[in-house]
Design a protein around this motif. Structure first.
Motif, short mmCIF file in Angstrom:
data_model
loop_
_atom_site.label_atom_id
_atom_site.label_comp_id
_atom_site.label_asym_id
_atom_site.label_seq_id
_atom_site.Cartn_x
_atom_site.Cartn_y
_atom_site.Cartn_z
N PRO A 53 0.79 -1.23 0.00
CA PRO A 53 0.00 0.00 0.00
C PRO A 53 0.82 1.27 0.00
O PRO A 53 0.37 2.31 -0.49
CB PRO A 53 -0.83 -0.13 1.29
N PHE A 54 2.04 1.21 0.55
CA PHE A 54 2.90 2.40 0.59
C PHE A 54 3.13 2.95 -0.81
O PHE A 54 3.20 4.17 -0.99
CB PHE A 54 4.23 2.01 1.24
N ALA A 55 3.22 2.06 -1.79
CA ALA A 55 3.46 2.48 -3.17
C ALA A 55 2.16 2.70 -3.94
O ALA A 55 2.19 3.25 -5.04
CB ALA A 55 4.31 1.44 -3.90
N MET A 56 1.04 2.26 -3.39
CA MET A 56 -0.25 2.38 -4.08
C MET A 56 -1.01 3.65 -3.71
O MET A 56 -1.88 4.11 -4.45
CB MET A 56 -1.14 1.17 -3.75
N LEU A 57 -0.68 4.22 -2.55
CA LEU A 57 -1.50 5.31 -2.02
C LEU A 57 -1.48 6.55 -2.90
O LEU A 57 -2.53 7.09 -3.26
CB LEU A 57 -1.04 5.67 -0.60
N THR A 58 -0.29 7.03 -3.26
CA THR A 58 -0.19 8.28 -4.01
C THR A 58 -0.90 8.19 -5.35
O THR A 58 -1.72 9.06 -5.70
CB THR A 58 1.28 8.66 -4.22
N ILE A 59 -0.61 7.16 -6.12
CA ILE A 59 -1.24 7.02 -7.44
C ILE A 59 -2.75 6.79 -7.30
O ILE A 59 -3.54 7.26 -8.11
CB ILE A 59 -0.57 5.90 -8.26
N GLY A 60 -3.15 6.08 -6.24
CA GLY A 60 -4.58 5.86 -6.01
C GLY A 60 -5.30 7.16 -5.73
O GLY A 60 -6.41 7.39 -6.24
N ILE A 61 -4.69 8.04 -4.93
CA ILE A 61 -5.28 9.35 -4.64
C ILE A 61 -5.35 10.18 -5.91
O ILE A 61 -6.39 10.80 -6.22
CB ILE A 61 -4.46 10.08 -3.56
N VAL A 62 -4.27 10.22 -6.67
CA VAL A 62 -4.23 11.03 -7.88
C VAL A 62 -5.31 10.61 -8.87
O VAL A 62 -6.05 11.45 -9.41
CB VAL A 62 -2.83 10.95 -8.54
N LEU A 63 -5.43 9.31 -9.11
CA LEU A 63 -6.39 8.84 -10.09
C LEU A 63 -7.83 9.07 -9.64
O LEU A 63 -8.70 9.44 -10.45
CB LEU A 63 -6.16 7.36 -10.38
N LEU A 64 -8.12 8.87 -8.36
CA LEU A 64 -9.49 9.08 -7.88
C LEU A 64 -9.85 10.57 -7.88
O LEU A 64 -10.92 10.95 -8.38
CB LEU A 64 -9.64 8.50 -6.48
N VAL A 65 -8.98 11.40 -7.32
CA VAL A 65 -9.30 12.83 -7.22
C VAL A 65 -9.34 13.48 -8.60
O VAL A 65 -10.19 14.34 -8.87
CB VAL A 65 -8.29 13.54 -6.30
N GLN A 66 -8.46 13.06 -9.50
CA GLN A 66 -8.51 13.60 -10.86
C GLN A 66 -9.82 13.21 -11.55
O GLN A 66 -10.41 14.01 -12.28
CB GLN A 66 -7.31 13.08 -11.67
N HIS A 67 -10.29 12.00 -11.27
CA HIS A 67 -11.55 11.54 -11.86
C HIS A 67 -12.73 12.37 -11.36
O HIS A 67 -13.64 12.71 -12.13
CB HIS A 67 -11.78 10.06 -11.54
N THR A 68 -12.73 12.68 -10.06
CA THR A 68 -13.88 13.37 -9.49
C THR A 68 -13.81 14.89 -9.67
O THR A 68 -14.85 15.55 -9.70
CB THR A 68 -14.01 13.06 -8.00
#
Length: 427
Positions: A33-48
């Motif tokens: 998860p340490f490596a998944m968090l940043t990209i996960g936030i970017v992709l979700l927030v950019q989508h919304t």
């Protein structure tokens, strides 16, 4: 100088260390998860929100929060035990990620997302430093005497594991966000943190003892940052963070600038592969020189290779130079983590590792911001100046303060009760 791998135990013997697999497997799952968090936030927030700027701001808040709070998490783990910190930590992290995800899907304002990102980043479990501390515990590493010959191998193994995590973690998160649902990456991150963290915390036999408090009567709560060498290493590791952050942004900008955005993944993959390869080789070599000398040499090589990035304008040349830069990162990282074993007693070792990890994250967050602004204003090439400036400053710091990377002589306290006795080889 170095001799062949046959001169000392290598990866095979390291992995046969009693109890190693009990914390390696759950630790590997829990650190994804340490490596998944940043990209996960970017992709979700950019989508919304439809804005990469907003997405980057929320991710940056999370990263800075992690860098600031991670050392405190490590200090608590040293004082009360890893299990006592992990159990509430993974629960808080899961709830924080859930709140951030819900707010993003509800089109909450950016300030609310940034507010939710603070506990999300602060509660990221520091599995990597905890695994390193467990290696030190099971291998019997102690300050004031020569380290186990397997400690450098363990440091190299962890460097490779970290890099492998940062290669596959973002791929998993991206695939979930684009192929399942924009929130799937963050949901998977929270689930892995919870399950992996609980399994890791359950391995009580290998966690460092909270009774190891250095010399008799020394305060167990003494901070690892009170050790001068840890402060020097933390500043130096900001430079490594600058390389990671600067390369991520500048390679992306370069690929878009030349009209080949698909080459970004290949270029960064080559850079990461160089780091992994160097880590594997470093762990398989029986070094004759000490970690302090290797650390300075590694930073000198990193500065030299990074100095040419801004002048390269072709994909093949940038790939080749990126590979060289990657090859120089692992030796510096491994040498720095190895020095911690000689400088810091077990009672503060997890905290010391988290200071270094946090420094990398903080340097990366700053580099992403600066390199992005430079690339927007002056082109992708100027973004590559960030890794160069970061490594130059780190190298100057190491050269000027290298005497602080040597443990104090027998009978003298390192700092506020963190002492040791006997000789130790660091140069």
């Amino acid at each position: 100088m170095a001799s062949t791998v046959s001169d000392r135990p290598g990866y095979g013997q390291l992995l046969r260390t009693p109890g190693a697999w009990t914390f390696l497997l759950p630790g590997f799952a829990a650190r994804q998860p340490f490596a998944m968090l940043t990209i996960g936030i970017v992709l979700l927030v950019q989508h919304t929100t439809g804005s990469y700027g907003s997405a980057g701001a929320v991710a940056a808040v999370s990263g800075v929060s992690m860098a600031l709070f991670a050392p405190q998490t490590g200090k608590l783990a040293d004082r009360f035990g890893q299990r006592a910190v992990l159990l509430p930590g993974v629960l808080v992290h899961g709830a924080s990620v859930g709140a951030l995800t819900a707010l993003a899907l509800a089109d909450a304002p950016i300030w609310a997302l940034c507010l939710a990102a603070v506990p999300t980043g602060a509660s990221i479990p520091q599995i990597g430093p905890m695994v390193r501390a467990r290696w030190a515990a099971v291998l019997g590493a102690a300050p004031g005497r020569e380290a186990s010959p397997l400690m450098s191998t363990a440091a190299a193994f962890e460097s490779v594991t970290d890099e492998f995590t940062f290669v596959i973690g973002p791929v998993i998160a991206t695939a979930l966000c684009t192929g399942v649902h924009p929130a799937a990456g963050l949901i998977a991150e929270a689930a892995l943190t919870l399950v992996g963290g609980l399994f890791f915390a359950a391995q009580r036999a290998t966690q460092p003892s909270v009774r190891d408090a250095g010399t008799t009567g020394s305060p167990r709560h003494a901070s690892a940052l009170s050790v001068p060498g840890v402060r020097v290493l933390a500043v130096a590791f900001l430079g490594i963070g600058a390389v990671f952050g600067g390369m991520q942004v500048s390679l992306t900008a370069f690929a878009e600038e030349i009209g080949r955005p698909g080459s970004n993944g290949v270029l960064y993959g080559i850079f990461a592969a160089g780091n992994m390869l160097a880590g594997i080789v470093c762990g398989a070599i029986a070094w004759k020189s000490g970690p302090r000398r290797r650390l300075i040499a590694g930073y000198a090589a990193l500065t030299l290779t990074a100095s040419g990035l801004w002048a390269v304008h072709s994909v093949p040349l940038l790939a080749a130079l990126g590979l060289l830069v990657g090859l120089c990162i692992a030796p510096a990282l491994i040498s720095g983590y190895t020095l911690v074993e000689a400088l810091v007693p077990a009672s503060a070792r997890t905290e010391a590792f988290t200071w270094l990890t946090g420094a990398v994250a903080l340097g990366q967050a700053a580099a992403v911001t600066v390199a992005g602004q430079l690339a927007d204003a002056h082109g992708a090439s100027t973004g590559f100046l960030v890794p160069l400036v970061g490594t130059v400053l780190a190298l100057v710091t190491l050269l000027a303060l290298r005497s602080r990377l040597v443990p104090r002589p027998s009978g003298r306290a390192v700092a506020r009760g963190l002492g040791h006795r006997g000789p130790v080889t660091v140069d």
